[in-house]
Enzyme design. Sequence first.
Site: not given
Length: 433
Positions: A21, A26, A93, A164, A314, A341, A345, A389
């Site tokens: 992903k 990108r 995001g 990040s 993740d 997230k 989460r 997820r």
Amino acid sequence: MKLKSFSKNGLHGQISVPGDKSISHRGLILGAISDGTTQLHHFLAADDCLSTLNALKDLGVPITRKNDFLTIEGQGLTGLKRPTKSLDMGNAGTATRLLAGLLAGQSFNSTLIGDSSLSKRPMGRVQTPLQQMGAKIELTDGHLPMTITGQKLHSIDYQMTVASAQVKSALIFAALQADEKSTIKEFLPTRDHTERLLNKFGANITTSDDGYTITVEPHPHLVGQDLTIPGDMSSAAFFITAASIIPNSKITILNVGINPTRTGLLKILEKMGGKVKIINRSQSDGEPTADLEIESAQLKPIKITSKDIPDVIDELPLVALLAAAANGVSEVTGALELRVKETDRISTIVTELQKLGIKITELTDGFIIDGRDDWQIQDSKLDSHGDHRIGMMLAIAALRVKEPLTLENEDAISISYPQFFDDLKEIEDADSN
Ligand code: S3P
């Protein structure tokens, strides 16, 4: 939906997972801002990446897609067009933050909007450093909608305040358009797909030997590429976990991206006594790949802290599941980022695993889990809370449980893995063939 429950024969067989992903987002953006045509093979055709694709079309980039094969007619770094409507980023995001950095330096204005979950996620983390580069970005109470007034940008020497890759990448995209060379310093290295891919397209991005400082030369000549995207480690992670915790399992996952900034789950599993073999190592357009062989194992508990978080960020819902199946007390701390997230989460992991009778205690920045073999189901109605997820982690958890369980809001799974249940079926059914 009804979830598949316990299968005593375990999981068996060989599968491939869809394209990564992070790299798909990108690849699309880099194709759009390069000169010439980019072809992407094994693109992730899931909701999140399709939001990026549509936003780039709205910015005047011709893109055609046949299943997982894309052709992008690049417009160059200064050739994007003013969009005639707000760019709808859906739940994505990553794309929102990356595009914020790119659009801040363009010669037109744009507005980014998103769904209700994305509209709750913090955007000040990109606004603040981009403003230091001269960007004009308005937020709505720190959130989307985001209005960007395109500006000439100046360079920055920036010390990151959150670990990040999205923020780092936003700054890299802005720095490509700045007047001078920029540097970005991380305190914990995060995924480096932007740096690798940009260099592949002809940019000059260097990373210091210690891995903490990234230097970006502005105004590169980016040239379209023909790229194959590796399988997504974060999608493979569901099956790695499943085969580890469901007795009598042995599976192989082909062609998975094993970029070291993404393999925290493998390191954690190794420490827990998991059985994962990395074989057939190869390279796919600047990213390392391999096949993974996973067998079930009796797991030991684990303690992980802030320094262990970025390369498994993740997969932390799955770390919780591994810990729930291990004998003893595991602890995850330093994971405050989990609270911002697609859902909070920490809260959704705790709420849902408690339904399975798992002893889990919520901490501000993580959780403590007292793992054991027998889970006493408290509530058979599980819920993804709209978080892909969390939904997939619960579908894997159900495979350890004899009672029938259901999953609410399962639609969210298409955000990153529309064919998740088909791929799961391949390894569930393999032993009965
Ligand atoms: C991503 C970075 C991470 C990760 C997200 C994808 C990326 O987010 O959680 O799923 O592609 O750059 P943060 O940068 O917010 O940690």
